[in-house]
Scaffold this motif. Structure first.
Motif, PDB file in Angstrom:
ATOM      1  N   LEU A  28      -5.526  -1.570  -3.248  1.00  0.00           N
ATOM      2  CA  LEU A  28      -5.571  -2.544  -4.432  1.00  0.00           C
ATOM      3  C   LEU A  28      -6.439  -3.925  -3.261  1.00  0.00           C
ATOM      4  CD1 LEU A  28      -5.535  -5.109  -5.957  1.00  0.00           C
ATOM      5  CD2 LEU A  28      -3.178  -5.876  -4.928  1.00  0.00           C
ATOM      6  N   VAL A  29      -6.377  -4.064  -1.619  1.00  0.00           N
ATOM      7  CA  VAL A  29      -7.050  -4.944  -0.655  1.00  0.00           C
ATOM      8  C   VAL A  29      -8.210  -3.989  -0.799  1.00  0.00           C
ATOM      9  CG1 VAL A  29      -7.111  -4.908   0.708  1.00  0.00           C
ATOM     10  CG2 VAL A  29      -4.701  -5.025   0.870  1.00  0.00           C
ATOM     11  N   LYS A  30      -8.731  -2.903  -0.798  1.00  0.00           N
ATOM     12  CA  LYS A  30     -10.026  -2.556  -1.026  1.00  0.00           C
ATOM     13  C   LYS A  30     -11.203  -3.094  -2.413  1.00  0.00           C
ATOM     14  CE  LYS A  30     -10.000   0.120   2.365  1.00  0.00           C
ATOM     15  NZ  LYS A  30     -10.540  -0.216   3.716  1.00  0.00           N
ATOM     16  N   ALA A  31      -9.630  -2.911  -3.419  1.00  0.00           N
ATOM     17  CA  ALA A  31     -11.024  -3.572  -4.407  1.00  0.00           C
ATOM     18  C   ALA A  31     -10.901  -4.401  -4.458  1.00  0.00           C
ATOM     19  CB  ALA A  31      -9.862  -3.306  -6.131  1.00  0.00           C
ATOM     20  N   LEU A  32      -9.849  -5.718  -3.924  1.00  0.00           N
ATOM     21  CA  LEU A  32     -10.003  -7.307  -4.483  1.00  0.00           C
ATOM     22  C   LEU A  32     -11.289  -7.303  -2.794  1.00  0.00           C
ATOM     23  CD1 LEU A  32      -6.780  -7.933  -3.535  1.00  0.00           C
ATOM     24  CD2 LEU A  32      -7.774  -8.519  -5.047  1.00  0.00           C
ATOM     25  N   ASP A  33     -11.243  -6.376  -1.601  1.00  0.00           N
ATOM     26  CA  ASP A  33     -12.526  -6.468  -1.062  1.00  0.00           C
ATOM     27  C   ASP A  33     -13.843  -6.549  -1.222  1.00  0.00           C
ATOM     28  OD1 ASP A  33     -13.061  -7.555   2.172  1.00  0.00           O
ATOM     29  OD2 ASP A  33     -13.836  -5.396   2.185  1.00  0.00           O
ATOM     30  N   THR A  34     -14.079  -5.805  -2.569  1.00  0.00           N
ATOM     31  CA  THR A  34     -15.393  -5.791  -2.969  1.00  0.00           C
ATOM     32  C   THR A  34     -15.820  -7.042  -3.720  1.00  0.00           C
ATOM     33  OG1 THR A  34     -14.589  -4.904  -5.286  1.00  0.00           O
ATOM     34  CG2 THR A  34     -14.729  -3.151  -3.798  1.00  0.00           C
ATOM     35  N   LEU A  35     -14.816  -8.459  -3.840  1.00  0.00           N
ATOM     36  CA  LEU A  35     -15.239  -8.288  -5.054  1.00  0.00           C
ATOM     37  C   LEU A  35     -15.572 -10.574  -4.458  1.00  0.00           C
ATOM     38  CD1 LEU A  35     -11.581  -9.123  -7.033  1.00  0.00           C
ATOM     39  CD2 LEU A  35     -13.591  -7.891  -7.711  1.00  0.00           C
ATOM     40  N   VAL A  36     -15.616 -10.417  -2.747  1.00  0.00           N
ATOM     41  CA  VAL A  36     -16.143 -11.482  -2.324  1.00  0.00           C
ATOM     42  C   VAL A  36     -16.936 -11.511  -1.511  1.00  0.00           C
ATOM     43  CG1 VAL A  36     -14.535 -12.962  -2.922  1.00  0.00           C
ATOM     44  CG2 VAL A  36     -14.251 -12.250  -0.905  1.00  0.00           C
ATOM     45  N   ALA A  37     -18.058 -12.061  -0.675  1.00  0.00           N
ATOM     46  CA  ALA A  37     -18.773 -11.340   0.201  1.00  0.00           C
ATOM     47  C   ALA A  37     -18.177 -10.979   1.868  1.00  0.00           C
ATOM     48  CB  ALA A  37     -20.091 -12.317   0.488  1.00  0.00           C
ATOM     49  N   ASP A  38     -18.729 -10.568   2.732  1.00  0.00           N
ATOM     50  CA  ASP A  38     -18.200 -10.787   4.000  1.00  0.00           C
ATOM     51  C   ASP A  38     -17.564 -12.263   4.295  1.00  0.00           C
ATOM     52  OD1 ASP A  38     -18.155  -8.182   4.566  1.00  0.00           O
ATOM     53  OD2 ASP A  38     -20.425  -7.705   5.833  1.00  0.00           O
ATOM     54  N   SER A  47     -15.940  -9.941 -18.388  1.00  0.00           N
ATOM     55  CA  SER A  47     -16.731  -8.682 -18.403  1.00  0.00           C
ATOM     56  C   SER A  47     -17.325  -8.086 -17.538  1.00  0.00           C
ATOM     57  CB  SER A  47     -17.927  -9.270 -19.635  1.00  0.00           C
ATOM     58  OG  SER A  47     -18.788  -7.625 -20.145  1.00  0.00           O
ATOM     59  N   LYS A  48     -17.972  -8.908 -16.476  1.00  0.00           N
ATOM     60  CA  LYS A  48     -18.131  -8.369 -15.446  1.00  0.00           C
ATOM     61  C   LYS A  48     -17.394  -8.128 -14.188  1.00  0.00           C
ATOM     62  CE  LYS A  48     -22.714 -11.477 -16.010  1.00  0.00           C
ATOM     63  NZ  LYS A  48     -23.693 -12.559 -14.965  1.00  0.00           N
ATOM     64  N   LEU A  49     -16.330  -8.716 -14.725  1.00  0.00           N
ATOM     65  CA  LEU A  49     -15.391  -8.341 -12.972  1.00  0.00           C
ATOM     66  C   LEU A  49     -15.456  -7.080 -13.714  1.00  0.00           C
ATOM     67  CD1 LEU A  49     -13.035  -8.920 -11.143  1.00  0.00           C
ATOM     68  CD2 LEU A  49     -11.543  -9.366 -13.433  1.00  0.00           C
ATOM     69  N   LYS A  50     -14.702  -6.755 -14.555  1.00  0.00           N
ATOM     70  CA  LYS A  50     -14.593  -5.649 -15.682  1.00  0.00           C
ATOM     71  C   LYS A  50     -15.744  -4.168 -15.179  1.00  0.00           C
ATOM     72  CE  LYS A  50     -11.351  -6.537 -18.975  1.00  0.00           C
ATOM     73  NZ  LYS A  50     -10.650  -6.440 -20.244  1.00  0.00           N
ATOM     74  N   ALA A  51     -16.842  -4.407 -15.282  1.00  0.00           N
ATOM     75  CA  ALA A  51     -18.329  -3.268 -14.791  1.00  0.00           C
ATOM     76  C   ALA A  51     -18.485  -3.930 -13.348  1.00  0.00           C
ATOM     77  CB  ALA A  51     -18.872  -4.181 -15.715  1.00  0.00           C
ATOM     78  N   HIS A  52     -18.190  -4.307 -12.875  1.00  0.00           N
ATOM     79  CA  HIS A  52     -17.870  -4.764 -11.167  1.00  0.00           C
ATOM     80  C   HIS A  52     -17.304  -3.391 -10.501  1.00  0.00           C
ATOM     81  CE1 HIS A  52     -18.912  -6.013  -6.550  1.00  0.00           C
ATOM     82  NE2 HIS A  52     -16.721  -6.077  -6.949  1.00  0.00           N
ATOM     83  N   LEU A  53     -16.072  -3.500 -11.146  1.00  0.00           N
ATOM     84  CA  LEU A  53     -15.036  -2.817 -10.671  1.00  0.00           C
ATOM     85  C   LEU A  53     -14.512  -1.296 -10.818  1.00  0.00           C
ATOM     86  CD1 LEU A  53     -11.439  -5.057 -11.374  1.00  0.00           C
ATOM     87  CD2 LEU A  53     -12.679  -3.861  -9.086  1.00  0.00           C
ATOM     88  N   ALA A  54     -15.461  -0.539 -11.977  1.00  0.00           N
ATOM     89  CA  ALA A  54     -15.691   0.380 -13.244  1.00  0.00           C
ATOM     90  C   ALA A  54     -17.225   0.995 -12.203  1.00  0.00           C
ATOM     91  CB  ALA A  54     -16.154  -0.013 -14.220  1.00  0.00           C
ATOM     92  N   LYS A  55     -17.617   0.178 -12.467  1.00  0.00           N
ATOM     93  CA  LYS A  55     -18.901   1.184 -11.216  1.00  0.00           C
ATOM     94  C   LYS A  55     -18.720   1.228  -9.708  1.00  0.00           C
ATOM     95  CE  LYS A  55     -23.658  -0.652  -9.357  1.00  0.00           C
ATOM     96  NZ  LYS A  55     -24.467  -1.992  -9.030  1.00  0.00           N
ATOM     97  N   ARG A  56     -17.498   1.253  -8.939  1.00  0.00           N
ATOM     98  CA  ARG A  56     -17.610   1.204  -7.542  1.00  0.00           C
ATOM     99  C   ARG A  56     -15.726   1.943  -7.998  1.00  0.00           C
ATOM    100  NH1 ARG A  56     -19.762  -3.210  -7.899  1.00  0.00           N
ATOM    101  NH2 ARG A  56     -21.600  -3.732  -6.197  1.00  0.00           N
ATOM    102  N   GLY A  57     -15.609   2.489  -8.790  1.00  0.00           N
ATOM    103  CA  GLY A  57     -14.768   3.484  -9.066  1.00  0.00           C
ATOM    104  C   GLY A  57     -13.578   3.489  -8.750  1.00  0.00           C
TER     105      GLY A  57
END
Length: 504
Positions: A263-273, A379-389
């Motif tokens: 979950l932490v890894k997934a959350l980290d992709t939602l915002v920039a560094d 829709s963009k959230l779900k596509a974003h997560l799916a694209k990253r596996g």
């Protein structure tokens, strides 16, 4: 309302003198006398309403809250009021036909936020009258300012006009929901009911009662609000067989994946560094930048509202990236956000427990700006997560809606300006609230109506312990309950006048 705005309560900013002055409310002194006579009864009505909290997230008093709201409308003189069922918490629809030329829409919420009594100085459901230093006598309780206090003041105004023997200057259409605090999950179903939609279509606009008076007595006009989407991300045995169904011994992490790390890894992709800039693919595609007029309003507000006071109110010492104050305000009102509300996984008690969690959950919310939509964001959230596996990350949307905007020249806003000018009340104009309310349901298709907030009352602590609403002000420039009621009386008359001028 969901995530109330904090930090841009600016002081006196007189707006355009081109707005015509409003006519005096007829027989106003008689109505003032009635308001005073009804004061104790109004306070008791508010106290009794506070004692019945409807909390959608806990499914607490959901049928009872709707029935109570229905009766409040009937007691205020609405000729008809009915329960509108939804797939969640029911709503209330009521109409008052005064035989007037103009019809005005009202939006109420009868639900409140959760509360922990141990955090309160006064019982949250008692409605105790408490003296507040620098403010005056207040009523303390969950829902006192958000939004039962302002709504009760408006109902009292409607009663007072009728008790004076007069008909209201406007007809009224009321819609009240019980899920505002969970992002209005099913409110679109209410407005889709033909009877409700057709009644609202006849209005000049819809407004929500609010406590929008600042401590210095100035008023606030808002031209819109950000949208909000609330959702959860879950990882665990319920989402994939590579995680345990329950917490297990932590030694197994050598051979079994930990859902909390996933979950932490997934959350980290939602915002920039930087930890705050949204990084969801395509997130800024439809974000409309601030106009020059909006930037002008923000700068004027910043000049009149000390930066240090804003920081003290929020308990912070600096803004993101140490930005200048005006820049931070522009970001506050113009930027969409991806916020983590809370994280839950495994053991969090004293000491350690050496477990590998069977489940990890994050509660998040988006804040959306024009011209974003809820469907686009999800829709963009779900596509974003799916694209990253991240196919093992479950997304559950619990509620939400898009942003709303209303023109400065609409009847609702013109009426506010005219009223404040007539009364000599200084005011500021905000391009939008950074907090949210479902005005887009009225503002967007198929109704395309102006949607606004109005109220000359004061309170604080929304969503927090010791929530309060001002009853007797210690400052003559700031309204107590009686003056707040009369502000609604005056506003109804000014709306009727402005609507007549526009139609001419």
């Amino acid at each position: 309302m969901v995530g109330r705005l904090v930090g841009l309560s600016v002081a006196a900013l007189l707006a355009s003198t081109a707005v015509p002055l409003a006519a005096e409310t007829p027989d106003r002194e008689q109505i003032v006398s009635i308001v005073k006579e009804q004061r104790d009864a109004t306070i008791e009505d508010l106290r009794e309403w506070i004692a019945l909290p409807t909390i959608a997230a806990e499914k607490l008093n959901t049928p009872a809250g709707a029935e109570y709201m229905k009766q409040l409308a009937l007691d205020a003189g609405f000729q008809q009021a009915k329960i509108i069922p939804t797939d969640g918490v029911p709503a209330v629809f009521a109409t008052l036909d005064a035989g007037a030329e103009t019809t005005l829409g009202l939006y109420f919420m009868y639900d409140v936020k959760q509360f922990d009594p141990s955090e309160w100085d006064a019982p949250p459901l008692e409605g105790r009258l408490v003296e507040r230093e620098g403010e005056g006598l207040t009523i303390v309780g969950r829902g006192a300012v958000n939004q039962k206090g302002p709504e009760m003041a408006l109902l009292a105004a409607i009663k007072a006009i009728q008790a004076s023997g007069k008909k209201l200057p406007v007809n009224l259409v009321l819609v009240a929901e019980g899920e505002e605090e969970v992002a209005s999950t099913h409110f679109d179903q209410v407005v889709a009911v033909p009877e409700v939609r057709d009644a609202l279509a006849k209005t000049v606009g819809v407004f929500i009662p609010s406590a929008a008076q600042s401590k210095d007595g100035s008023a606030n006009i808002t031209l819109g609000a950000k949208g909000a989407v609330e959702f959860q991300l879950v990882v665990g045995g319920e989402t994939s067989d590579k995680y345990p169904k329950t917490d297990i011994h932590s030694s197994n992490h050598a051979r079994i994946e930990n859902p909390a790390w996933r979950l932490v890894k997934a959350l980290d992709t939602l915002v920039a560094d930087d930890g705050h800039t949204p990084a969801i693919d395509g997130w800024f595609e439809n974000v409309r930048p601030l106009t020059e007029r909006q930037k002008e309003l923000i700068a004027e507000g910043a000049a009149l509202n000390p930066e240090e006071e804003a920081k003290a109110l929020l308990g912070v010492g600096r803004w993101i990236d140490d930005e200048p104050y005006v820049t931070s305000l522009e970001r506050f009102l113009s930027q969409p956000t991806v916020n983590i509300q809370g994280l839950i996984a495994g053991y969090t008690g004293p000491g350690g427990k050496t477990v590998l969690p069977g489940r990890a959950e994050a509660k998040l919310e988006f804040r959306l700006v024009p011209a974003m939509t809820k469907d686009e964001a999800v829709s963009k959230l779900k596509a974003h997560l799916a694209k990253r596996g991240f196919d093992d990350v479950q997304v559950t949307v619990s509620g939400g809606y898009g942003p709303n905007e209303t023109d400065e020249d609409s009847v609702l806003i013109r009426a506010q300006k005219a009223l404040f000018d007539e009364k000599g009340i200084p005011y500021s104009i905000r391009p939008r609230n950074a907090g949210s309310w479902p005005g887009v349901i009225f503002n967007g298709p198929p109704l395309n109506l102006p949607a606004s907030q109005f109220g000359l009352s004061r309170g604080g602590g929304a969503h927090a312990p010791n929530e309060w609403f001002l009853i007797e002000s210690s400052d003559p420039k700031v309204n107590g309950l009686d003056e707040a009621i009369m502000a609604y009386v005056d506003y109804l008359y000014v709306v009727a006048e402005e609507a007549a001028e526009v139609s001419d």
